[in-house]
Design a protein around this motif. Structure first.
Motif, PDB file in Angstrom:
ATOM      1  N   LEU A  24       0.798  -1.224   0.000  1.00 29.88           N
ATOM      2  CA  LEU A  24       0.000   0.000   0.000  1.00 29.88           C
ATOM      3  C   LEU A  24       0.835   1.282   0.000  1.00 29.88           C
ATOM      4  N   LEU A  25       1.802   1.396   0.909  1.00 31.88           N
ATOM      5  CA  LEU A  25       2.545   2.652   0.998  1.00 31.88           C
ATOM      6  C   LEU A  25       3.382   2.942  -0.239  1.00 31.88           C
ATOM      7  N   PRO A  26       4.105   1.976  -0.797  1.00 26.40           N
ATOM      8  CA  PRO A  26       4.798   2.263  -2.057  1.00 26.40           C
ATOM      9  C   PRO A  26       3.838   2.629  -3.193  1.00 26.40           C
ATOM     10  N   GLN A  27       2.641   2.019  -3.213  1.00 24.11           N
ATOM     11  CA  GLN A  27       1.663   2.375  -4.242  1.00 24.11           C
ATOM     12  C   GLN A  27       1.224   3.828  -4.082  1.00 24.11           C
ATOM     13  N   LEU A  28       0.900   4.234  -2.862  1.00 21.18           N
ATOM     14  CA  LEU A  28       0.506   5.624  -2.615  1.00 21.18           C
ATOM     15  C   LEU A  28       1.631   6.572  -3.000  1.00 21.18           C
ATOM     16  N   PHE A  29       2.846   6.232  -2.600  1.00 18.83           N
ATOM     17  CA  PHE A  29       4.004   7.067  -2.916  1.00 18.83           C
ATOM     18  C   PHE A  29       4.183   7.199  -4.433  1.00 18.83           C
ATOM     19  N   GLY A  30       3.954   6.108  -5.145  1.00 16.88           N
ATOM     20  CA  GLY A  30       4.097   6.112  -6.598  1.00 16.88           C
ATOM     21  C   GLY A  30       3.087   6.996  -7.312  1.00 16.88           C
ATOM     22  N   LEU A  31       1.980   7.313  -6.672  1.00 11.45           N
ATOM     23  CA  LEU A  31       0.957   8.175  -7.282  1.00 11.45           C
ATOM     24  C   LEU A  31       1.339   9.653  -7.280  1.00 11.45           C
ATOM     25  N   LEU A  32       2.331  10.019  -6.469  1.00  9.44           N
ATOM     26  CA  LEU A  32       2.690  11.428  -6.290  1.00  9.44           C
ATOM     27  C   LEU A  32       3.355  12.036  -7.527  1.00  9.44           C
ATOM     28  N   ALA A  33       3.162  13.331  -7.685  1.00  7.40           N
ATOM     29  CA  ALA A  33       3.883  14.102  -8.699  1.00  7.40           C
ATOM     30  C   ALA A  33       5.345  14.220  -8.279  1.00  7.40           C
ATOM     31  N   PRO A  34       6.251  14.497  -9.214  1.00  4.62           N
ATOM     32  CA  PRO A  34       7.645  14.747  -8.825  1.00  4.62           C
ATOM     33  C   PRO A  34       7.704  15.842  -7.749  1.00  4.62           C
ATOM     34  N   GLY A  35       8.475  15.584  -6.700  1.00  5.03           N
ATOM     35  CA  GLY A  35       8.574  16.512  -5.579  1.00  5.03           C
ATOM     36  C   GLY A  35       7.426  16.413  -4.594  1.00  5.03           C
ATOM     37  N   GLY A  36       6.468  15.530  -4.865  1.00  6.33           N
ATOM     38  CA  GLY A  36       5.304  15.369  -3.997  1.00  6.33           C
ATOM     39  C   GLY A  36       5.648  14.716  -2.672  1.00  6.33           C
ATOM     40  N   VAL A  37       4.739  14.846  -1.716  1.00  9.30           N
ATOM     41  CA  VAL A  37       4.984  14.374  -0.357  1.00  9.30           C
ATOM     42  C   VAL A  37       3.868  13.424   0.094  1.00  9.30           C
ATOM     43  N   LEU A  38       4.284  12.314   0.673  1.00  6.81           N
ATOM     44  CA  LEU A  38       3.384  11.390   1.359  1.00  6.81           C
ATOM     45  C   LEU A  38       3.554  11.650   2.849  1.00  6.81           C
ATOM     46  N   LEU A  88      10.904   0.635   2.976  1.00  6.59           N
ATOM     47  CA  LEU A  88      10.001   0.553   1.828  1.00  6.59           C
ATOM     48  C   LEU A  88      10.103   1.781   0.931  1.00  6.59           C
ATOM     49  N   LEU A  89      10.250   2.948   1.545  1.00  6.29           N
ATOM     50  CA  LEU A  89      10.161   4.198   0.798  1.00  6.29           C
ATOM     51  C   LEU A  89      11.517   4.797   0.414  1.00  6.29           C
ATOM     52  N   ALA A  90      12.543   4.587   1.228  1.00 10.04           N
ATOM     53  CA  ALA A  90      13.829   5.245   1.019  1.00 10.04           C
ATOM     54  C   ALA A  90      14.447   4.997  -0.358  1.00 10.04           C
ATOM     55  N   PRO A  91      14.381   3.803  -0.931  1.00  3.71           N
ATOM     56  CA  PRO A  91      15.012   3.613  -2.251  1.00  3.71           C
ATOM     57  C   PRO A  91      14.389   4.459  -3.365  1.00  3.71           C
ATOM     58  N   HIS A  92      13.178   4.972  -3.135  1.00  7.39           N
ATOM     59  CA  HIS A  92      12.463   5.713  -4.174  1.00  7.39           C
ATOM     60  C   HIS A  92      12.281   7.188  -3.822  1.00  7.39           C
ATOM     61  N   ALA A  93      12.759   7.596  -2.660  1.00  7.53           N
ATOM     62  CA  ALA A  93      12.467   8.941  -2.145  1.00  7.53           C
ATOM     63  C   ALA A  93      13.707   9.825  -2.142  1.00  7.53           C
ATOM     64  N   ALA A  94      13.463  11.123  -2.241  1.00  2.83           N
ATOM     65  CA  ALA A  94      14.541  12.096  -2.061  1.00  2.83           C
ATOM     66  C   ALA A  94      14.881  12.198  -0.582  1.00  2.83           C
ATOM     67  N   GLU A  95      13.867  12.094   0.258  1.00  4.00           N
ATOM     68  CA  GLU A  95      14.088  12.061   1.707  1.00  4.00           C
ATOM     69  C   GLU A  95      12.909  11.385   2.383  1.00  4.00           C
ATOM     70  N   VAL A  96      13.205  10.749   3.502  1.00  3.76           N
ATOM     71  CA  VAL A  96      12.187  10.059   4.298  1.00  3.76           C
ATOM     72  C   VAL A  96      12.476  10.336   5.769  1.00  3.76           C
ATOM     73  N   ASP A  97      11.455  10.741   6.478  1.00  2.52           N
ATOM     74  CA  ASP A  97      11.521  10.857   7.940  1.00  2.52           C
ATOM     75  C   ASP A  97      10.470   9.932   8.521  1.00  2.52           C
ATOM     76  N   ALA A 168       7.560  11.364   3.455  1.00  2.00           N
ATOM     77  CA  ALA A 168       8.482  10.991   2.384  1.00  2.00           C
ATOM     78  C   ALA A 168       8.249  11.902   1.178  1.00  2.00           C
ATOM     79  N   ARG A 169       9.355  12.430   0.633  1.00  2.00           N
ATOM     80  CA  ARG A 169       9.275  13.315  -0.528  1.00  2.00           C
ATOM     81  C   ARG A 169       9.862  12.623  -1.743  1.00  2.00           C
ATOM     82  N   LYS A 170       9.116  12.677  -2.816  1.00  2.00           N
ATOM     83  CA  LYS A 170       9.556  12.092  -4.079  1.00  2.00           C
ATOM     84  C   LYS A 170      10.607  12.996  -4.720  1.00  2.00           C
ATOM     85  N   PRO A 171      11.570  12.425  -5.415  1.00  2.00           N
ATOM     86  CA  PRO A 171      12.554  13.275  -6.110  1.00  2.00           C
ATOM     87  C   PRO A 171      11.852  14.216  -7.085  1.00  2.00           C
ATOM     88  N   GLY A 172      12.402  15.425  -7.221  1.00  2.00           N
ATOM     89  CA  GLY A 172      11.805  16.465  -8.062  1.00  2.00           C
ATOM     90  C   GLY A 172      12.114  16.261  -9.494  1.00  2.00           C
TER      91      GLY A 172
END
Length: 172
Positions: A24-38, A88-97, A168-172
């Motif tokens: 679920l969480l990687p799917q939600l993250f994948g829906l974001l626009a570049p630079g988007g935040v989950l 789950l999120l770090a390999p695909h994210a610009a940053e994760v907290d 988690a922020r997606k790369p821009g």
């Protein structure tokens, strides 16, 4: 599907009810626009006395057949460890907290704790019970809560309420 990918997906105290967070969480993250935040916040209280005692009381009384498996009713196995969400999120994210915080709610008595959880965590245990079983279950649960939460120096009880936060922020 929206015309444009969202810049923000925000989930406050809802995803803990859904299964398969590893998908679920990687799917939600994948829906974001570049630079988007989950941004996610979930209660993480399944190991706390409030929820452990729900399962114990559910499995031990004459209402156990109506409730069924207390682990299923109590949504065990749905939450991951905070570090697993990071992984789950770090390999695909610009940053994760990811962090876990425990709030301590000052409660007047055991009945106040039962009232606190009755609208959410206790609901799957109460819903299948008939009108005769509900008050007996609640009385047994309140007795267990009174034993599980010690009186503090001011005569009140502290309800620990852990929460997991993920940003988690997606790369821009």
């Amino acid at each position: 599907m929206p015309e444009r990918a969202p810049d923000l997906i925000f989930a406050n105290a809802v995803l803990q009810w859904l299964p398969d967070h590893a998908t679920l969480l990687p799917q939600l993250f994948g829906l974001l626009a570049p630079g988007g935040v989950l941004a996610v916040q979930m209660p993480d209280n399944l190991a706390e006395p409030s929820h452990r005692l729900m399962r114990e009381v559910a499995g031990a009384g004459p209402w156990s057949a109506a409730i069924g498996d207390p682990a299923v009713a109590g949504r065990l196995g749905r939450m991951l460890e905070p570090t697993a969400y990071y992984d789950l999120l770090a390999p695909h994210a610009a940053e994760v907290d990811v962090w876990r915080t425990t709030y301590h709610h000052r409660m007047a008595d055991a009945a106040a704790i039962v009232e606190w959880v009755s609208a959410t965590g206790l609901r799957p245990f109460l819903d299948p019970l008939d009108t005769d079983q509900k008050p007996r279950f609640l009385a047994a649960y309140e007795r267990a809560i009174a034993e599980g939460y010690l009186l503090r120096s001011d005569g009140r009880r502290l309800l620990a309420f852990p929460r997991v936060f993920i940003v988690a922020r997606k790369p821009g």
